[in-house]
Write an enzyme that holds these catalytic residues in place. Structure first.
Site, PDB file in Angstrom:
ATOM      1  CE  LYS A  72      -3.941   1.963   2.596  1.00  0.00           C
ATOM      2  NZ  LYS A  72      -4.836   1.777   3.755  1.00  0.00           N
ATOM      3  CB  SER A 148      -8.192   3.613   2.711  1.00  0.00           C
ATOM      4  OG  SER A 148      -7.361   3.013   3.684  1.00  0.00           O
ATOM      5  CB  SER A 172      -8.475   0.704   5.535  1.00  0.00           C
ATOM      6  OG  SER A 172      -9.199   1.885   5.363  1.00  0.00           O
TER       7      SER A 172
HETATM    8  N1  GLN Z   1     -13.357   4.148   6.148  1.00  0.00           N
HETATM    9  C1  GLN Z   1     -12.683   4.607   7.321  1.00  0.00           C
HETATM   10  C2  GLN Z   1     -12.278   6.044   7.156  1.00  0.00           C
HETATM   11  O1  GLN Z   1     -12.519   6.593   6.115  1.00  0.00           O
HETATM   12  C3  GLN Z   1     -11.520   3.730   7.618  1.00  0.00           C
HETATM   13  C4  GLN Z   1     -10.305   4.046   6.860  1.00  0.00           C
HETATM   14  C5  GLN Z   1      -9.133   3.218   7.266  1.00  0.00           C
HETATM   15  O2  GLN Z   1      -9.268   2.189   7.921  1.00  0.00           O
HETATM   16  N2  GLN Z   1      -7.963   3.699   6.887  1.00  0.00           N
HETATM   17  O3  GLN Z   1     -11.716   6.636   8.040  1.00  0.00           O
END
Ligand code: GLN
Length: 472
Positions: A72, A148, A172
């Site tokens: 990532k 994400s 995410s």
């Molecule tokens: N969807 C969540 C957010 O937008 C989690 C994102 C994540 O785990 N990085 O904060």
């Protein structure tokens, strides 16, 4: 078969038999990226020559000897770009050092290959917030891969990678894994070092694997876990042999079903798949118990206060002086403002503004301090639950992958869909998403994941249960 189609264990077998060398594998993965990733957008970049140079002297007897792992784009790998899918860093920052997770991968013989797409600075649930380009779900190109870590899930699902690393701050890893039909494991907070991850919310972030099988997830977790002198929140506890949990009997395992996670808002077809997977576990001798996590209704609000507060502080470092995009300006304050205004995307700006607001004097007690107290209540809910059960089973996401554009104009609707994943981060416990079926929608079969949550440092229990589901 292309090496990118393999799981880690299949690739290792091919090496052992002498059917393939790491250089062959890298070249065929690169050709599958060439062939398929144009439509999907799972990768932001990949450098075959760099990876081939690394493959030259790799020791195949190591646990991950010669295994390419996609990374990532917020995890530092020395000599590679680390742009966080943001215009503020992309093309302007090359990692001068390895994060601990990448160092551990390299020490185990793995080759970090390819930078995967993501929501900018990991803020999002659909990958639509990538500042660079969209990423699509390989099962239906009109739909989101989740986020994400959408790119990491998409490349594993599309067989343009053998395995990938992602990060999970509020779901995410687990949510894109669920939407793309791959395995995604979020370790307990402190199991894995955060050194060298570009921080979003430091009290919630954890890196973990996205893989084709539960056994691969166990092996990658094994590799990246353990104490780290560069991250004081990384726990000194010994790392058990996670791979030994594969194939263990689930007879007598107590599985909690939180009633709040099967309530209104859950798509009936998702529910059906999740319940079928739970039935599979009870047919194998696991015992199901209804439990309650009464503070679930406060989880989304609590998360979006704490995560934005931490993000507003963490992202202060991107000032146009020390890192990344540098705007032209006559004075320093204008320079800061312009660099950040030009470099950050809308969602990142929204979060910085929200986070600054909840921390500002006069509002701190009403928002941030209160959210910290509710966080304790949420953690207590899980502590109570884990007195009665070994793992907790639930859906990962209330719906299958939605259409690109469907929720992007309504951030609140997007935040609310994180309801089943974010509490685990607030409580610091571990979780895994394992594929448990598909839902037919608009001519596509969309994957559904089962979430299994375990107590802090209870990864063996969730690996064991997830493998039982996978083995069917
Ligand atoms: N969807 C969540 C957010 O937008 C989690 C994102 C994540 O785990 N990085 O904060």
């Amino acid at each position: 078969m292309n090496a990118a189609d393999f799981s880690i264990s299949q690739l290792r077998d091919a090496y052992t038999k002498g059917d393939l060398t790491p250089a062959d594998a890298l070249k065929s993965i690169a050709s599958s990226i060439e062939e398929k990733d144009g439509d999907i957008g799972g990768y932001l970049s990949h450098d075959l020559d760099l990876a081939l140079a690394e493959a030259g002297d790799v020791d195949l007897s190591l646990p991950l000897g010669g295994v390419p792992v996609a990374i990532k784009d917020l995890i530092n790998a020395k000599g590679q770009p680390c742009g966080c899918a943001s215009k503020i860093l992309t093309g302007k920052y090359t990692s001068p050092y390895d994060s601990t997770v990448v160092r551990k991968l390299r020490e185990a013989g793995a080759i970090p290959f390819g930078r995967t797409n993501m929501d900018e600075f990991a803020m999002g649930s659909s990958n639509e917030n990538s500042g660079i380009k969209p990423c699509r779900n390989p099962h239906d190109l009109d739909r989101i891969p989740g986020g994400s870590s959408g790119g990491s899930a998409a490349v594993v699902a599309a067989n343009t990678a053998v395995a990938a690393l992602g990060t999970d701050t509020g779901g995410s890893i687990r949510q894109p894994a669920s939407h793309c039909g791959v395995v995604g494991l979020k370790p307990s907070y402190g199991r894995v070092s955060r050194f060298g991850l570009v921080a979003f919310a430091s009290s919630l972030d954890q890196a973990g694997p996205l893989t084709k099988t539960v056994a691969d997830a166990a092996l990658l977790l094994q590799t990246i876990s353990g104490s780290c002198e560069r991250d004081s929140t990384c726990l000194p506890n010994p790392v058990p042999d996670f791979t030994a949990a594969i194939g263990q009997d689930v007879k007598g395992l107590k599985i909690g079903l939180p009633k709040e996670y099967f309530a209104e808002g859950l798509d009936p077809k998702v529910k059906e798949n999740v319940e079928a997977a739970i039935k599979k576990l009870s047919d194998l001798g696991a015992e199901t118990v209804e439990i309650s996590l009464p503070n679930t209704e406060h989880a989304v609000a609590t998360y979006y206060i704490i995560a934005t507060a931490e993000a507003s502080a963490n992202l202060a470092r991107f000032d146009g002086v020390r890192y990344g995009h540098r705007a032209e300006a006559d004075d320093l304050i204008t320079h800061y403002k312009k660099s950040r205004a030009e470099g950050f995307g809308d969602e990142v700006k929204r979060r910085i503004i929200l986070g600054t607001y909840v921390l500002s004097s006069g509002y701190y007690d009403a928002y941030y301090l209160r959210a910290q107290k509710v966080r304790t209540l949420i953690r207590n809910d899980f502590e109570e639950a884990f007195k009665k059960v070994d793992v907790i089973a639930s859906p990962v996401s209330p719906t299958p992958a939605f259409k690109i554009g469907e929720k992007s104009s309504d951030p609140l609707a997007m935040y609310l869909a994180d309801i089943y994943t974010i509490s685990a981060n607030l409580a610091g416990i571990c979780g895994i998403s394992v594929p448990c079926g598909t839902v037919s929608e608009g001519g596509s079969d969309l994957p559904v994941g089962l979430q299994l949550l375990g107590k802090s440092l209870g990864e063996e229990d969730i690996i064991k249960a997830a493998h039982a589901v996978e083995a069917g």
